[in-house]
Design a protein around this motif. Structure first.
Motif, PDB file in Angstrom:
ATOM      1  N   PRO A  77       1.208  -1.318   0.303  1.00 13.99           N
ATOM      2  CA  PRO A  77       0.212   0.022  -0.056  1.00 13.99           C
ATOM      3  C   PRO A  77       0.758   1.538  -0.043  1.00 13.99           C
ATOM      4  O   PRO A  77       2.093   1.246   0.679  1.00 13.99           O
ATOM      5  N   GLY A  78       0.622   2.434  -0.743  1.00 16.92           N
ATOM      6  CA  GLY A  78       0.720   3.202  -0.762  1.00 16.92           C
ATOM      7  C   GLY A  78       2.593   3.382  -2.158  1.00 16.92           C
ATOM      8  O   GLY A  78       2.312   4.589  -1.843  1.00 16.92           O
ATOM      9  N   LEU A  79       2.146   2.835  -2.401  1.00 15.13           N
ATOM     10  CA  LEU A  79       4.036   2.266  -3.172  1.00 15.13           C
ATOM     11  C   LEU A  79       3.641   1.855  -5.067  1.00 15.13           C
ATOM     12  O   LEU A  79       3.543   2.542  -5.769  1.00 15.13           O
ATOM     13  N   ALA A  80       1.379   2.138  -4.889  1.00 19.12           N
ATOM     14  CA  ALA A  80       1.229   1.685  -6.506  1.00 19.12           C
ATOM     15  C   ALA A  80       0.781   2.789  -7.478  1.00 19.12           C
ATOM     16  O   ALA A  80       1.748   2.697  -8.686  1.00 19.12           O
ATOM     17  N   THR A  81       0.406   4.169  -6.590  1.00 18.30           N
ATOM     18  CA  THR A  81       0.386   5.471  -7.525  1.00 18.30           C
ATOM     19  C   THR A  81       1.654   5.925  -7.168  1.00 18.30           C
ATOM     20  O   THR A  81       2.035   5.236  -6.830  1.00 18.30           O
ATOM     21  N   ASP A  82       1.479   7.016  -8.153  1.00  7.04           N
ATOM     22  CA  ASP A  82       2.809   7.758  -8.050  1.00  7.04           C
ATOM     23  C   ASP A  82       3.546   8.001  -7.025  1.00  7.04           C
ATOM     24  O   ASP A  82       2.693   8.504  -6.264  1.00  7.04           O
ATOM     25  N   ASN A  83       4.719   7.869  -6.471  1.00 10.48           N
ATOM     26  CA  ASN A  83       6.083   8.405  -5.018  1.00 10.48           C
ATOM     27  C   ASN A  83       6.996   8.313  -5.722  1.00 10.48           C
ATOM     28  O   ASN A  83       7.409   8.107  -6.002  1.00 10.48           O
ATOM     29  N   GLY A  84       7.745   8.813  -4.222  1.00 14.96           N
ATOM     30  CA  GLY A  84       8.944   9.137  -3.761  1.00 14.96           C
ATOM     31  C   GLY A  84       9.402   8.051  -3.426  1.00 14.96           C
ATOM     32  O   GLY A  84      10.529   7.950  -4.157  1.00 14.96           O
ATOM     33  N   ALA A  85       8.925   6.646  -2.912  1.00 18.70           N
ATOM     34  CA  ALA A  85       9.580   6.137  -2.612  1.00 18.70           C
ATOM     35  C   ALA A  85      10.209   5.367  -3.601  1.00 18.70           C
ATOM     36  O   ALA A  85      11.982   4.924  -4.290  1.00 18.70           O
ATOM     37  N   MET A  86       9.049   5.370  -4.563  1.00 20.87           N
ATOM     38  CA  MET A  86       9.641   3.868  -5.776  1.00 20.87           C
ATOM     39  C   MET A  86      10.732   4.708  -6.761  1.00 20.87           C
ATOM     40  O   MET A  86      11.305   3.984  -6.950  1.00 20.87           O
ATOM     41  N   ILE A  87      10.851   5.978  -6.812  1.00 18.97           N
ATOM     42  CA  ILE A  87      11.908   6.360  -7.501  1.00 18.97           C
ATOM     43  C   ILE A  87      13.239   6.377  -6.079  1.00 18.97           C
ATOM     44  O   ILE A  87      14.607   5.827  -7.115  1.00 18.97           O
ATOM     45  N   ALA A  88      12.853   6.824  -5.116  1.00 19.05           N
ATOM     46  CA  ALA A  88      13.924   5.404  -3.889  1.00 19.05           C
ATOM     47  C   ALA A  88      14.513   4.489  -3.990  1.00 19.05           C
ATOM     48  O   ALA A  88      15.815   4.301  -4.377  1.00 19.05           O
TER      49      ALA A  88
END
Ligand code: KG4
Ligand code: ZN
Length: 319
Positions: A283-294
């Motif tokens: 949860p929180g990582l599916a839609t666009d987010n900054g953590a996935m870029i990190a």
């Protein structure tokens, strides 16, 4: 390794903090309400809003991780694809920050970020298949290693999330339509209304959703109940998605599939994948987010940052 990740590719400002591969903070400023009156994202408004939020979100993410700017080892930011104005805001913000702190930065492909979003909790190493199912993309990749991707197929028209958004609008629901359509579908019968199977008989691994949308317009005029239309449309769109993935897995001998992007949150999609070994983002990582870029930066880091001259790339293929 303490990595700050920023995504401003579209309408949400995402800032994440990843420490040794663990998501410590993942903050998002949603612009949904700002763009809702226009029925879509207004790029110039999005750019200004990103600028307003970046500083605050970075401060908050660092506070949540108990870190100061100087404690960061690496900065990461989406370089594309996306809307050029919003991309430029994030890219220049992170470049300036990296330069002033004298720290390295990595410019990350947005889709590589989506792929990395499934890395948390993943118990396997590549090779596997990966489906990106979002508002802007429907792309199926074969992942041989992190960083080594082969495009197997993609949508020939609308992205699957976009198709959900358009269908939701036809049904009089709000934006973004995916979650609202899923909720309405729960009250309907997925077999009440017939929809054509897209790209029937194709040999490749492409997707198509525009025919389903046209069919929905026609079925609406025929007077079917809205919840049955929602359920049947959702069923047809998701079955098409899963059918192509299953065939690719079988043909290429894969048993594991990552499904990422906003549509990966759909519970019916998750149910339709029964029998496949599928990993979805937490949860929180599916839609666009900054953590996935990190996270993508964490997977790619080899001791050398990108040059500050690197431009934003609104149209950038991953493979
Ligand atoms: O990954 P994302 O932020 O989009 C892009 O990066 O482009 O995901 C947003 C998309 C929207 O189109 C939204 O309608 C769709 O994902 N979505 C869903 C669901 N939740 C979000 N679609 C179907 N079912 C859902 N539960
Ligand atoms: Zn995205």
């Amino acid at each position: 390794m303490r990595i700050l990740g920023v995504d401003t590719s579209c309408d949400d400002t995402g800032v994440g903090l990843v420490v040794e591969g663990r998501v410590v903070a993942n903050l998002r400023a949603s612009q949904e309400a700002l763009h809702a009156p226009f029925g879509g994202v207004v790029p110039e408004l999005a750019s200004r809003e990103h600028l307003r939020w970046l500083d605050r979100l970075v401060a908050e993410a660092l506070a949540q991780g108990g870190l100061a700017l100087e404690d960061l080892d690496l900065l990461a930011v989406t370089r594309g694809p996306g809307l050029v104005g919003p991309l430029l805001v994030g890219l220049n913000y992170v470049k300036a920050l990296a330069w002033s702190l004298d720290k390295p930065y990595l410019a990350i492909h947005h889709l590589e970020g989506h792929l990395a979003s499934a890395w948390v909790g993943l118990k396997e190493e590549p090779p596997f298949l990966a489906l990106i199912a979002s508002g802007g993309h429907t792309h199926l990749f074969e992942v041989s290693a992190w960083g080594d991707y082969r495009l197997l197929g993609a949508t020939r028209d609308d992205a699957v999330g976009e198709a959900f958004d358009k269908a939701a609008r036809l049904l009089g629901l709000g934006y973004p339509g995916g979650p609202l359509l899923e909720a309405l579908a729960r009250e309907g019968d997925p077999h009440a209304v017939s929809f054509p199977l897209p790209l029937k008989g194709q040999k490749g691994y492409d997707f198509s959703f525009s025919g389903l949308k046209t069919a929905l317009v026609q079925r609406l005029e025929q007077g079917f109940a809205r919840e049955d239309l929602a359920a049947s449309f959702q069923e047809a769109a998701l079955r098409h998605l899963v059918q192509v993935v299953r065939r690719a897995a079988r043909d290429l001998g894969h048993t594991t599939v990552l499904i990422v992007g906003g549509v990966a949150q759909n519970a019916r999609l998750q149910a339709l994948c029964e029998g496949l070994k599928v990993y979805f983002p937490l949860p929180g990582l599916a839609t666009d987010n900054g953590a996935m870029i990190a996270l993508a930066a964490w997977l790619r880091w080899q001791g050398k940052g990108d040059p500050l001259e690197l431009p934003a790339s609104p149209y950038l293929p991953l493979a």
